[in-house]
Design an enzyme around this catalytic site. Structure first.
Site, PDB file in Angstrom:
ATOM      1  N   ASP A   1       3.369   0.742  -6.956  1.00  0.00           N
ATOM      2  CA  ASP A   1       2.825  -0.235  -6.011  1.00  0.00           C
ATOM      3  C   ASP A   1       1.791   0.390  -5.081  1.00  0.00           C
ATOM      4  O   ASP A   1       0.852  -0.281  -4.639  1.00  0.00           O
ATOM      5  CB  ASP A   1       3.987  -0.836  -5.214  1.00  0.00           C
ATOM      6  CG  ASP A   1       3.569  -2.044  -4.397  1.00  0.00           C
ATOM      7  OD1 ASP A   1       2.574  -2.701  -4.761  1.00  0.00           O
ATOM      8  OD2 ASP A   1       4.256  -2.345  -3.394  1.00  0.00           O
TER       9      ASP A   1
ATOM     10  N   HIS B   1       6.677  -8.595  -8.264  1.00  0.00           N
ATOM     11  CA  HIS B   1       6.995  -7.873  -7.032  1.00  0.00           C
ATOM     12  C   HIS B   1       6.229  -8.352  -5.811  1.00  0.00           C
ATOM     13  O   HIS B   1       6.666  -8.124  -4.675  1.00  0.00           O
ATOM     14  CB  HIS B   1       6.771  -6.364  -7.226  1.00  0.00           C
ATOM     15  CG  HIS B   1       5.345  -5.941  -7.078  1.00  0.00           C
ATOM     16  ND1 HIS B   1       4.397  -6.108  -8.073  1.00  0.00           N
ATOM     17  CD2 HIS B   1       4.691  -5.368  -6.034  1.00  0.00           C
ATOM     18  CE1 HIS B   1       3.239  -5.655  -7.650  1.00  0.00           C
ATOM     19  NE2 HIS B   1       3.379  -5.198  -6.427  1.00  0.00           N
ATOM     20  N   ASP B   2       5.097  -9.023  -5.972  1.00  0.00           N
ATOM     21  CA  ASP B   2       4.342  -9.575  -4.834  1.00  0.00           C
ATOM     22  C   ASP B   2       4.043 -11.061  -5.038  1.00  0.00           C
ATOM     23  O   ASP B   2       3.059 -11.583  -4.495  1.00  0.00           O
ATOM     24  CB  ASP B   2       3.028  -8.808  -4.633  1.00  0.00           C
ATOM     25  CG  ASP B   2       3.203  -7.558  -3.785  1.00  0.00           C
ATOM     26  OD1 ASP B   2       4.106  -7.537  -2.930  1.00  0.00           O
ATOM     27  OD2 ASP B   2       2.448  -6.591  -3.983  1.00  0.00           O
TER      28      ASP B   2
ATOM     29  N   HIS C   1      -3.792  -7.176  -8.696  1.00  0.00           N
ATOM     30  CA  HIS C   1      -2.886  -6.120  -8.210  1.00  0.00           C
ATOM     31  C   HIS C   1      -1.583  -6.122  -9.011  1.00  0.00           C
ATOM     32  O   HIS C   1      -1.072  -5.056  -9.389  1.00  0.00           O
ATOM     33  CB  HIS C   1      -2.587  -6.337  -6.731  1.00  0.00           C
ATOM     34  CG  HIS C   1      -1.459  -5.492  -6.208  1.00  0.00           C
ATOM     35  ND1 HIS C   1      -1.537  -4.126  -6.078  1.00  0.00           N
ATOM     36  CD2 HIS C   1      -0.199  -5.839  -5.795  1.00  0.00           C
ATOM     37  CE1 HIS C   1      -0.394  -3.651  -5.598  1.00  0.00           C
ATOM     38  NE2 HIS C   1       0.438  -4.671  -5.428  1.00  0.00           N
TER      39      HIS C   1
ATOM     40  N   HIS D   1      -3.530  -8.491  -2.451  1.00  0.00           N
ATOM     41  CA  HIS D   1      -2.239  -8.869  -3.039  1.00  0.00           C
ATOM     42  C   HIS D   1      -2.409 -10.131  -3.882  1.00  0.00           C
ATOM     43  O   HIS D   1      -2.071 -11.235  -3.464  1.00  0.00           O
ATOM     44  CB  HIS D   1      -1.191  -9.070  -1.950  1.00  0.00           C
ATOM     45  CG  HIS D   1      -0.754  -7.802  -1.305  1.00  0.00           C
ATOM     46  ND1 HIS D   1      -1.225  -7.396  -0.063  1.00  0.00           N
ATOM     47  CD2 HIS D   1       0.084  -6.815  -1.728  1.00  0.00           C
ATOM     48  CE1 HIS D   1      -0.672  -6.236   0.252  1.00  0.00           C
ATOM     49  NE2 HIS D   1       0.124  -5.849  -0.733  1.00  0.00           N
TER      50      HIS D   1
END
Length: 496
Positions: free
Chosen positions: A328, A221-222, A185, A181
């Site tokens: 994802d 998103h992360d 990514h 992560h």
């Protein structure tokens, strides 16, 4: 024929310094003087209805020449040829402004630009981008796509704010030095989302603000992922779990941290959005990122299946949320070399969590025990029960969206205007068929086959190891039994 201009050109002119505007208008007038009176081109053929009335009125009153014989009669409307020339001048100013803005934005190195030429491909190698970009793949990918879609120009993103925001994104993704992560990514998910938008016709269904929100959601998103799962935060009682009451702990943090970053001075790349645009942008980003919580996976898939089977209209936010969720978890549907590398890095991240769980006296989470995890079997299960069904539903969704966008008229925007400048905005793709290409189907089948082969080999190795251990145990027992009588005889002899 020119495309319809849906945002007043005056908004562009107000952004150009007065001295620059005078120079541009002087150039426009020179071009008009040199143009033969009877010259015909696509602009002179534009129909009046192609331009909104307020824009046409402004253009006619601002850029057209007044009649030399005195004031125009009140009931005499300007000839449309003069309006067309005014449109030509407005577009000329627009393109000059675009060139000036592009010159101040990030300039990508040639080797990075070369890699990004394959950004439209499903088999794009994000690890190659990481190498050529000096470990700034998210920064380069984000700039490339925001520019390609014309969003930097459309929403007047300040170049300094864009650069500052992207640098902070890179730093936040690398904060905990996660094997999986991380910024690579994020760039991978962003590129996959771009494929879904541009190569399936999905973008034809969306407005510019929805496309902006979709790309930004993929970017953040992360953000600041800790390299541990939501369950770990809950079980360990982390501050983040306490803050978000054990609900979508990481997803809530990604959103909150990213929007806090946007609010900081010098980082706000959406500063020029209107209040209504910002509310729509923020609401869609929040819903999309929250939907990446794996605990809502089956509920999300079930809801989308029901929506696709019903006659009700598609909910855009739920549709885009599913697409982001699929992006994802899409690495098993990529080329084997990329998928295998992602699998190795993800498992290493899981194992590090397992080490921390062991230190804290917590039970191992699934796949987090580095001594007892069956890698090949875990990936086969992941493909069979999670990825493959998800991509299948996503494919059906994209087919339906494509049929909707094919049968409807999508309004054009300035962001879609064709440009001859390198790196200019892309045009919305038109497809001759309503069927979506599905390259992930072949990749999933190939990768699953390879994992099955590896599972068979691993099973043989485990069987050999078990047999060897059994032989060692058996030989040890035989040795003990053989030594036992001799020891007894020695004891007996000593007694005598």
């Amino acid at each position: 024929m020119v495309r319809a201009v849906t945002s007043p050109v005056c908004s562009v002119v107000h952004c150009v310094p007065c001295c620059m505007l005078r120079a541009v208008l002087h150039a426009v007038c020179s071009v008009q003087r040199q143009r033969p009176a009877d010259e015909e081109d696509e602009l002179s053929e534009v129909e009046p209805d192609a331009v909104p009335p307020e824009v046409r009125e402004w253009l006619a009153s601002t850029f057209t020449r007044q009649l030399s014989g005195g004031r125009r009669k009140n009931d005499e409307k300007p000839k449309f040829r003069s309006v067309a020339n005014a449109i030509r001048a407005g577009i000329f100013v627009e393109r000059i402004y675009r060139r000036l803005c592009s010159a101040t934005f990030l300039q990508l190195p040639p080797e990075v630009s070369k890699v990004l030429k394959r950004v439209d491909c499903w088999d794009f190698d994000v690890f190659l981008l990481q190498e050529t970009s000096n470990n700034t793949p998210l920064r380069c990918m984000s700039y490339e796509l925001l520019n390609r879609y014309g969003l930097l120009h459309k929403f007047k993103v300040p170049p300094a704010s864009l650069e500052a925001f992207l640098q902070q994104m890179e730093a936040g993704y690398n904060k905990f030095k996660n094997p999986y992560h991380n910024n690579v990514h994020a760039a991978d998910v962003l590129q996959t989302m771009h494929y879904m938008l541009s190569q399936t016709g999905l973008m034809n269904w969306l407005t510019d603000i929805e496309i902006l929100a979709t790309l930004v959601a993929a970017m953040i998103h992360d953000y600041e992922h800790t390299g541990t799962t939501n369950n770990f935060h809950v079980m360990s009682g982390s501050d983040t779990a306490l803050l978000y009451n054990d609900r979508a702990v990481l997803e809530n943090h990604h959103i909150s941290a990213a929007f806090r970053l946007l609010q900081e001075e010098g980082n706000n790349l959406v500063v020029n959005l209107s209040r209504e645009e910002y509310r729509e942008f923020r609401g869609l980003v929040i819903e999309m990122v929250l939907a990446t919580d794996m605990s809502s996976h089956f509920q999300q898939i079930k809801a989308m299946k029901s929506m696709l089977l019903s006659d009700t209209s598609l909910d855009k936010s739920k549709a885009l949320s599913l697409v982001l969720h699929c992006c994802d978890i899409s690495h098993p549907s990529k080329d084997w070399s990329v998928h295998q590398r992602w699998t190795s890095q993800l498992l290493e991240e899981f194992f590090r969590q397992g080490d921390r769980e062991h230190e804290l006296g917590l039970p191992y989470s699934p796949l987090c025990d580095r001594k007892n995890t069956l890698v090949a079997e875990s990936q086969i299960g992941f493909i069979d029960f999670i990825v493959d069904p998800s991509m299948s539903v996503c494919s059906d969704l994209l087919d339906k969206v494509t049929s909707i966008s094919t049968n409807s008229t999508v309004s054009n925007t300035i962001a879609e205007e064709p440009s001859i400048e390198p790196g200019g905005p892309i045009r919305r793709p038109t497809r001759g068929t309503s069927e979506v290409r599905r390259p992930w189907v072949v990749c999933l089948s190939i990768n699953k086959g390879k994992w099955k082969e590896r599972a068979a080999r691993d099973a043989e190795l485990r069987q050999q190891q078990e047999e060897e251990e059994s032989q060692l145990v058996a030989s040890g027992e035989d040795k003990t039994e053989a030594e036992q009588p001799a020891s007894s005889r020695q004891s007996n002899g000593g007694a005598s």
